[in-house]
Every structure is written in structure tokens, then in C-alpha cells.
Scaffold this active site. Sequence first.
Site, PDB file in Angstrom:
ATOM      1  N   LYS A 192      -4.990 -11.988  -4.742  1.00  0.00           N
ATOM      2  CA  LYS A 192      -6.127 -12.276  -3.869  1.00  0.00           C
ATOM      3  C   LYS A 192      -7.337 -11.410  -4.237  1.00  0.00           C
ATOM      4  CE  LYS A 192      -5.144  -9.000  -0.176  1.00  0.00           C
ATOM      5  NZ  LYS A 192      -5.076  -8.658   1.226  1.00  0.00           N
TER       6      LYS A 192
ATOM      7  N   LYS B 213       0.813  -1.218   0.000  1.00  0.00           N
ATOM      8  CA  LYS B 213       0.000   0.000   0.000  1.00  0.00           C
ATOM      9  C   LYS B 213       0.841   1.260   0.000  1.00  0.00           C
ATOM     10  CE  LYS B 213      -4.357  -1.478   1.993  1.00  0.00           C
ATOM     11  NZ  LYS B 213      -5.327  -1.252   3.078  1.00  0.00           N
TER      12      LYS B 213
ATOM     13  N   LYS C 222     -11.171  -5.897  -2.068  1.00  0.00           N
ATOM     14  CA  LYS C 222     -12.141  -4.812  -2.226  1.00  0.00           C
ATOM     15  C   LYS C 222     -11.504  -3.593  -2.871  1.00  0.00           C
ATOM     16  CE  LYS C 222     -12.116  -4.656   2.683  1.00  0.00           C
ATOM     17  NZ  LYS C 222     -13.044  -4.761   3.779  1.00  0.00           N
TER      18      LYS C 222
HETATM   19  P1  AMP Z   1     -10.279  -6.798   5.414  1.00  0.00           P
HETATM   20  O1  AMP Z   1     -11.361  -6.725   4.417  1.00  0.00           O
HETATM   21  O2  AMP Z   1      -8.950  -6.462   4.849  1.00  0.00           O
HETATM   22  O3  AMP Z   1     -10.610  -6.103   6.680  1.00  0.00           O
HETATM   23  O4  AMP Z   1     -10.181  -8.329   5.762  1.00  0.00           O
HETATM   24  C1  AMP Z   1     -11.099  -8.961   6.605  1.00  0.00           C
HETATM   25  C2  AMP Z   1     -10.740 -10.417   6.738  1.00  0.00           C
HETATM   26  O5  AMP Z   1     -10.925 -11.066   5.467  1.00  0.00           O
HETATM   27  C3  AMP Z   1      -9.276 -10.676   7.121  1.00  0.00           C
HETATM   28  O6  AMP Z   1      -9.223 -11.717   8.063  1.00  0.00           O
HETATM   29  C4  AMP Z   1      -8.619 -11.105   5.845  1.00  0.00           C
HETATM   30  O7  AMP Z   1      -7.552 -11.991   6.051  1.00  0.00           O
HETATM   31  C5  AMP Z   1      -9.762 -11.795   5.109  1.00  0.00           C
HETATM   32  N1  AMP Z   1      -9.582 -11.719   3.659  1.00  0.00           N
HETATM   33  C6  AMP Z   1      -9.498 -10.594   2.900  1.00  0.00           C
HETATM   34  N2  AMP Z   1      -9.342 -10.900   1.599  1.00  0.00           N
HETATM   35  C7  AMP Z   1      -9.340 -12.265   1.523  1.00  0.00           C
HETATM   36  C8  AMP Z   1      -9.206 -13.196   0.433  1.00  0.00           C
HETATM   37  N3  AMP Z   1      -9.080 -12.800  -0.833  1.00  0.00           N
HETATM   38  N4  AMP Z   1      -9.235 -14.525   0.737  1.00  0.00           N
HETATM   39  C9  AMP Z   1      -9.387 -14.949   2.007  1.00  0.00           C
HETATM   40  N5  AMP Z   1      -9.511 -14.118   3.066  1.00  0.00           N
HETATM   41  C10 AMP Z   1      -9.489 -12.795   2.837  1.00  0.00           C
END
Ligand code: AMP
Length: 328
Positions: A194, A111, A197
Site C-alpha cells: 500500500k 510495526k 507515508k
Molecule cells: P493514516 O495516515 O494511517 O492515519 O491513515 C489515514 C486514513 O487513510 C485511514 O483511514 C487509512 O485507512 C487511509 N489510508 C492510508 N493509506 C492508504 C492507502 N494506501 N490506500 C487507501 N487508504 C489509505
Amino acid sequence: MRVLSGIQPSGVVHLGNYLGAIRQHIELQNQADQAFYSIVDLHAITTPQEPKDLHQRTLSIAALYLALGLNPEKASLFVQSHRPEHTELTWILTTIANLGELERMTQFKEKGRSDERNQVPMGLLSYPLLMAADILIYKADRVPVGDDQVQHLELTRDLAKRFNSRFGETFPIPEPVLPKNGARIMGLDDPTKKMSKSATSENNYIALTDDPDTVTKKIKKAVTDSGSEIELSDDKPALKNLLTIFSGVTNNSMGEIVTEHQGQGYADFKANLAEAINEFLAPVQAKYNQLISDENHLLSILKQGSEQVAPIAQATLKEVKEKIGFIV
Ligand code: AMP
Ligand code: TRP
């Protein structure tokens, strides 16, 4: 066993978030003695957020958790900024951590990649310390997360050990909990990255709030590998990702899904996958729509969550301050 995790109210919540993290959060509410889930608004502002959107997304994530099955009698759901103890402990951790270990974090490097150091917010660098504080302030033992957060958890463990050895036994060393399948769901448009969002294209992800037509269109557009057979193979990473998603939303094993699709091509497979996703999402979205229309109800659940976790956060902070030598 005390479980804690966090999710950012930035951008949409997608199937990667669900299969990598949220699904385990909901399951663990039945297994843990205490399960705490924080909507981490303080983390979200490390990248610029439109204030109105941030407010709405915080409520939206709360509604999604409830729609997916979070039971507020079993798990505490709360807003990170409602508990000032997190930021207070973060400051203390900034004096325990060193610059080198923060600069090595992959998420920071990705980032904060810009060469222009004047453009990188300080908060992006200290972000893992806030996450460490989220976990340590509750003396959590288990942290269910996707694969991308494991490095941050390693840092949390190092900081806990360092604090303990300097000031005496205080924090248990938290363990990550990763799902067997789905710890890393890949982008539909690019199976080497991966699902995210912050992806530039909406075709990268399926949001939990996508309507059936959108889901069908996105799955149709999803990248596939060469060949036409439905099989589970590391040589077919795009198909493997779609099978992981299929299995995740139906609870059928990938082997069963492959067998069901023997002799069929990608088009039929994708049509069935889109249908399975839509079947999974329909009841969740119906519940979500109901919940999101009652802001006061959501706010009262978040307030209750924050009140439930408060005594633990306050006690840990007091203990930490005493150990450091502060007058409390
Ligand atoms: P965040 O949206 O970054 O707050 O992530 C929330 C949770 O979703 C965290 O535990 C991340 O590790 C998980 N996560 C985010 N993107 C992925 C993905 N592509 N595959 C699996 N887990 C994910
Ligand atoms: N950093 C995590 C992410 O981006 C979110 C998070 C914040 C978190 N605090 C946490 C996850 C504490 C687990 C525990 O996904």
C-alpha cells in the site's frame, strides 16, 4: 447517523489517504447528522515524533482538510489530545480486551516486527484500544476508513459487544464505510504494497503538498507492468493502481479513461495522469497555503471542534463509569 474518523499527524498526507479516507470524510459531512474528524496526535506518538514536526503537522492536516472542502459548520474537526475522555475510556477498554487479540493485529505485527521485545513501545500494542475509544466515546455508527483499518474496526465491534453484554446496552456497533474505488491505493514504486507515508522512498507516494514538477517526476518513475496497452486488468496491477488514481482525481470512470487512451503508450498515459493530478492539486494547494499562514484561525477552528464534541464524550464516559460501578 453519526460519523467519526481519525487521521494521524505523522508524515505527509498522500493520495492514498485522500482517496481511501479523506474524500469520504468530506462527502459524509453532507449526509451524516453529525460528522466528527479527529487529528489523532496520541496515535502518532506510538512511533517517535520530532516535537516541532508533530506540532506543525497537526496544523497542516487541519489546513488540508479545510482546503479539501471540510466545512466547520457541518463537521467538527478537532485534536484528539484536546479531549481527555478518549484516554480515560482507553484505560477501561484495556481491562475488556485481551492480549491475544491485540497481538494478532496486522499493523502491530508489521510495526512491532522487531524480535527485540524491549524495543517495541507498549503503545503500539494498545493503539487499537485508543482507536476503539475514539469511536465508542461518541457512539459513532459509521467509520469511513481505508482497507487497512478494517481489522481495527472489527476489534472495536467485538469490544463494544463485550462491554454491552457485561454491563448492559451502551454502545451501538459501528460499521466501516469503505470507498468503492481507492480503499487500497498501492505504492507507485511497488504495486504489491500500500502507498504509505512511512515508505523508505519518496517515489512511493504523491503527497498532497507535492509541487507539479515533483508529481510529474514521480509519475514518470512509477512502476508499470509488461506490455504497452492501456487496459484495466488484474494482470496489470501497477496500471490498475494508476487508473484508480486517475479516476479518483478526475471523477471519470476507469473505463472512460481507458477508452480515451486507446492506442497510446504508457508515456502519454503517464503525462496525462500527472497533468490530471496537478490540476486536482493546484486549487487545493492554493487554499492550503492561505490557511497555513493563519495559525490563529486554524487553532480557533480546532478549539470549536473540540467544544462541539465535548458534551457527547463527557456523557458517554459518565454512563460507562456508572455502569461499571464507579462513583461519579
Ligand atoms: P493514516 O495516515 O494511517 O492515519 O491513515 C489515514 C486514513 O487513510 C485511514 O483511514 C487509512 O485507512 C487511509 N489510508 C492510508 N493509506 C492508504 C492507502 N494506501 N490506500 C487507501 N487508504 C489509505
Ligand atoms: N488508526 C487509524 C490509522 O492509522 C487512525 C485512527 C485513529 C482512526 N482513531 C481512529 C480511524 C478512529 C478511524 C476511527 O489510519
